[in-house]
Design a protein around this motif. Structure first.
Motif, PDB file in Angstrom:
ATOM      1  N   ALA A 314      12.003  15.815  35.454  1.00  7.74           N
ATOM      2  CA  ALA A 314      13.075  16.540  36.485  1.00  7.74           C
ATOM      3  C   ALA A 314      13.895  14.901  36.735  1.00  7.74           C
ATOM      4  N   GLU A 327      18.704  15.615  27.404  1.00  9.10           N
ATOM      5  CA  GLU A 327      17.766  17.430  27.517  1.00  9.10           C
ATOM      6  C   GLU A 327      16.804  17.567  26.512  1.00  9.10           C
ATOM      7  N   ARG A 333      15.139  18.695  33.379  1.00  9.90           N
ATOM      8  CA  ARG A 333      16.299  19.017  33.955  1.00  9.90           C
ATOM      9  C   ARG A 333      16.623  17.669  33.870  1.00  9.90           C
ATOM     10  N   ARG A 335      20.281  16.789  35.744  1.00 11.27           N
ATOM     11  CA  ARG A 335      21.311  16.962  36.851  1.00 11.27           C
ATOM     12  C   ARG A 335      21.972  15.576  37.600  1.00 11.27           C
ATOM     13  N   VAL A 365      14.624  21.353  42.282  1.00  9.99           N
ATOM     14  CA  VAL A 365      14.112  21.516  41.388  1.00  9.99           C
ATOM     15  C   VAL A 365      12.399  22.502  41.654  1.00  9.99           C
TER      16      VAL A 365
END
Length: 372
Positions: A314, A327, A333, A335, A365
């Motif tokens: 992530a 991505e 993930r 973010r 997450v």
């Protein structure tokens, strides 16, 4: 058995160090083991990251700066007593030279050699050196002098003053008689993120000397000097030979050093691959992530190593651009830790706010993984 999650942040520049960002993830969720592995790509914060990971001690040494002015440099000796981690910028950094005095024909790497000599004198034989941010273009000759290499001019006169960029074209011979065995036996790993050759249109002078204070005519003189000085065409054309004003050439030609990208060197030295074994998730991030993240930055280095062990990653950063590209590269993930938070940028960059937002983003997450 608890779930193992790795937190491997780079620094959030101007806000949190890598270690501080990782520690913000100490969120105390039941059934989860959090392992903090702060990282650096070889730039800002490398000494602190490596020192902590290697259980090292910070050493101070009196040396000389780019214009031979006295300075105090710091480096790390690892807990094993044999590994030293050095930043070239501590003695040769562009920030050490006032803007009006910047001149790569006059600056020297002599101080770096003094720091290396200090580490060797303390029993270190595994030397890791980050060579970013230099003010120099002397092909590492100043450093070599401090380590016992002796330079003789084309007029067969000994050169006693510290070597600098403008002196390269006058070098006739290099006498290695007084180079100590500890230099010859040491293993040098050089953190280098550029692939420029020593001289030519993509060489050290043409690409990097202007930002060190060189005008157009000086660039031409420096490039000629590098070409006249180099006695090993193969080494001169190797990727990275032109790094840090030719420092890459010096280490490869005279010390048989290995050149590694920053994040690769840091991960190898801190045994990253071993420490992430058995993890179900790695959380990484930095102050800002965009397409440049994929070019040798910490997060991409983490993703590549994790992919080999089939561990999801992530990416949680202060700001995110090029999300779809990140991505598509394979991050599970992508973010911003500030997603959905209405607050001025200067407030978001307050350390206490950033710590809270990092912790909240990580909790989210982890919850998403439980639902997955």
């Amino acid at each position: 058995m608890s779930e193992k999650i790795i937190i491997a942040f780079d620094s959030f520049k101007g806000c949190l160090s890598a270690a501080e960002a990782c520690h913000a993830a100490n969120i105390g969720m039941e059934g989860i083991e959090i392992v903090e592995l702060p990282l650096s790509d070889g730039g800002e914060g490398m000494l602190e990251v490596m020192g902590e990971a290697l259980k090292g001690s910070m050493i101070s040494v009196e040396a000389h700066g780019p214009l031979m002015e006295p300075c105090t440099a710091h480096y790390v000796i690892a807990g094993d007593g044999k590994t030293a981690v050095i930043e070239m910028a501590q003695t040769c950094g562009l920030t050490l030279v006032p803007e009006k005095k910047r001149n790569p024909e006059l600056t020297t790497t002599y101080g770096l050699g003094e720091v290396i000599a200090d580490a060797l004198g303390r029993g270190c034989n595994n030397i890791i050196i980050g060579i970013g941010g230099s003010a120099t273009n002397d092909a590492g000759t100043g450093m070599m002098q401090a380590l016992g290499y002796f330079f003789i001019g084309k007029d067969e006169q000994d050169i006693f003053e510290p070597m600098c960029g403008k002196m390269l074209s006058n070098v006739g011979k290099i006498d290695e008689t007084n180079v100590g065995q500890e230099v010859r036996d040491a293993k040098f790993t050089i953190i280098c993120d550029v692939d420029n050759p020593l001289y030519g249109p993509r060489g050290a002078a043409h690409i990097y000397a202007p930002q060190k204070g060189a005008n157009e005519e000086m660039v031409k003189r420096l490039d000629i000097g590098l070409k006249l000085y180099a006695d090993d065409e193969k080494r001169a054309n190797e990727k990275g030979a032109g790094a840090a004003g030719g420092m890459g050439y010096a280490f490869r030609r005279y010390m048989n050093a290995t050149l590694k990208p920053g994040i690769e060197a840091v991960m190898d030295a801190t045994r990253f691959d071993e420490k992430i074994k058995g993890a179900s998730l790695i959380v990484t991030g930095e102050g800002r992530s965009d397409r440049q993240t994929l070019m040798g930055k910490v997060a991409e280095g983490v993703r590549q190593r994790a992919e080999k062990q089939k561990i999801d990653v992530a990416l949680l950063s202060g700001a995110i651009e090029d999300k779809e590209m990140l991505e598509a590269k394979g991050f599970w993930r992508v973010r911003s830790i500030n997603e959905g938070i209405e607050m001025a940028k200067e407030d978001l960059m307050r350390p206490d706010v950033a710590r809270q937002n990092i912790a909240s983003a990580i909790k989210k997450v982890i919850e998403e993984r439980k639902i997955k």
